[in-house]
Design an enzyme around this catalytic site. Sequence first.
Site, PDB file in Angstrom:
ATOM      1  N   HIS A 304      16.660  34.169  53.043  1.00 46.64           N
ATOM      2  CA  HIS A 304      15.409  34.597  52.407  1.00 46.64           C
ATOM      3  C   HIS A 304      14.349  34.978  53.434  1.00 46.64           C
ATOM      4  O   HIS A 304      14.000  36.143  53.556  1.00 46.64           O
ATOM      5  CB  HIS A 304      14.900  33.484  51.484  1.00 46.64           C
ATOM      6  CG  HIS A 304      13.729  33.860  50.628  1.00 46.64           C
ATOM      7  ND1 HIS A 304      13.322  35.158  50.426  1.00 46.64           N
ATOM      8  CD2 HIS A 304      12.860  33.099  49.906  1.00 46.64           C
ATOM      9  CE1 HIS A 304      12.269  35.183  49.621  1.00 46.64           C
ATOM     10  NE2 HIS A 304      11.964  33.944  49.306  1.00 46.64           N
ATOM     11  N   HIS A 350      18.953  45.995  50.374  1.00 45.88           N
ATOM     12  CA  HIS A 350      18.141  45.082  49.568  1.00 45.88           C
ATOM     13  C   HIS A 350      18.877  44.820  48.269  1.00 45.88           C
ATOM     14  O   HIS A 350      19.593  45.689  47.751  1.00 45.88           O
ATOM     15  CB  HIS A 350      16.754  45.682  49.291  1.00 45.88           C
ATOM     16  CG  HIS A 350      15.784  44.701  48.721  1.00 45.88           C
ATOM     17  ND1 HIS A 350      15.701  44.454  47.369  1.00 45.88           N
ATOM     18  CD2 HIS A 350      14.863  43.894  49.312  1.00 45.88           C
ATOM     19  CE1 HIS A 350      14.769  43.544  47.159  1.00 45.88           C
ATOM     20  NE2 HIS A 350      14.251  43.184  48.313  1.00 45.88           N
ATOM     21  N   ASP A 405      11.815  43.783  56.544  1.00 42.37           N
ATOM     22  CA  ASP A 405      12.130  42.980  57.727  1.00 42.37           C
ATOM     23  C   ASP A 405      12.498  43.832  58.934  1.00 42.37           C
ATOM     24  O   ASP A 405      12.452  43.349  60.064  1.00 42.37           O
ATOM     25  CB  ASP A 405      13.278  42.018  57.414  1.00 42.37           C
ATOM     26  CG  ASP A 405      12.914  41.041  56.316  1.00 42.37           C
ATOM     27  OD1 ASP A 405      11.858  40.399  56.440  1.00 42.37           O
ATOM     28  OD2 ASP A 405      13.664  40.931  55.329  1.00 42.37           O
TER      29      ASP A 405
END
Length: 469
Positions: A304, A350, A405
Amino acid sequence: MTLLTASSRAAARLLGAKNSSCIIFAARHASTSTNLKDVLANMIPKEQARIKSFRQQYGSTVIGQITVDMLYGGMRGMKGLIYETSVLDPDEGIRFRGYSIPECQKLLPKAPGGAEPLPEGLFWLLVTGEIPSQEQVNWVSREWAKRAALPSHVVTMLDNFPTNLHPMSQLSAAVTALNSESTFARAYSEGISRTKYWEFIYEDSMDLIAKLPCIAAKIYRNLYREGSSIGAIDPALDWSHNFTNMLGYTDPQFIELMRLYLTIHSDHEGGNVSAHTSHLVGSALSDPYLAFAAAMNGLAGPLHGLANQEVLVWLTNLQKELGEDVSDQKLRDFIWNTLNSGRVVPGYGHAVLRKTDPRYTCQREFALKHLPKDPLFKLVAQLYKIVPNVLLEQGKAKNPWPNVDAHSGVLLQYYGMKEMNYYTVLFGVSRALGVLSQLIWSRALGFPLERPKSMSTDGLMVLVGAKSG
């Protein structure tokens, strides 16, 4: 010609109205009061009535099917939660109360001379569905500054943690210890009416958001700056500016980056681990401190909240092996070697998104404006041109595009924050804005204890008529 409110706007997006020329999306500035609690008190009865009417008419309507694979696959794609503050569109990315990230960047108030939205404004939007005025945002900044002081036992606790205790463990423990200050826990023990729950959840949430930068800065200073003082909150500054100062950074560009970072990481609908955890724990009427601490334990998991660290490690290894000035072909070969060894390219793909993450895009735009010649950014930009094509050639990725990210760690590194173990703490401070906004509404709308039905494999086989042998 139709003007849509924030809630109608979000619904219209889902129904495909984004392509209609007869609809004008209007930024909603309905409330003039600068007191957020007063604004909420006016909104809640209307929303309660709207949902009551909706459930009376459509309560038994079937909205989807559940497959065996969904049960074994982490409940991916299963519609099972009400989460009001944000919705994740596979093609457009996150929408905060109906507003995209570019729209939030344009419409939300900024600091004097700043170009990035203030997180205080995003919080007001998440809670109310309305774009706040500058005065309303200033009120939130002052309110958080007033509530920021930490109780002495939490300070003592933070100052005595061993230096080998992970920053996220320290954050979770300190937030849990703040439970001693919970107005909701106190009021519940005194037998308050259910209709008043939200008022105390609101107070705790405001207190917690106000205190998080102090906790996070203290963790940073203790671990990486020899325990030096975080200084004092300046009531004339915004939340992000105070946080950045307490961390020990004064570069105006880094302050702007922090405003952007804390805004775009704040919420990502309700099914991710941290949001769902806070919703679940909060449904037991645990106070916001306990619910948020539980969420942070989920965020600390490598699947996560640690992805931005993994991106930086991968980029660093790439630079060590290939050098700084790398040809496109060498990059392609390195990417293929990564994939052929059974690993993934961190920062790409994703669970829901099927396009480039808009949170990546706005960070890329920030980098193009402020650090276009930084070697690490140039590498990230080069990868953006190459990785998606390689992943498409491989044929396994449903989404070959970069997520948030892939970029955030590079920006933090550029401005001198190189302690990768700490990055998830920043993520956690930001995520409080979203999950606590929803927690207020969950209690305002009287959501019950979450208690889905579980099944054993044998029971599931019987249900679908399969042979158990």
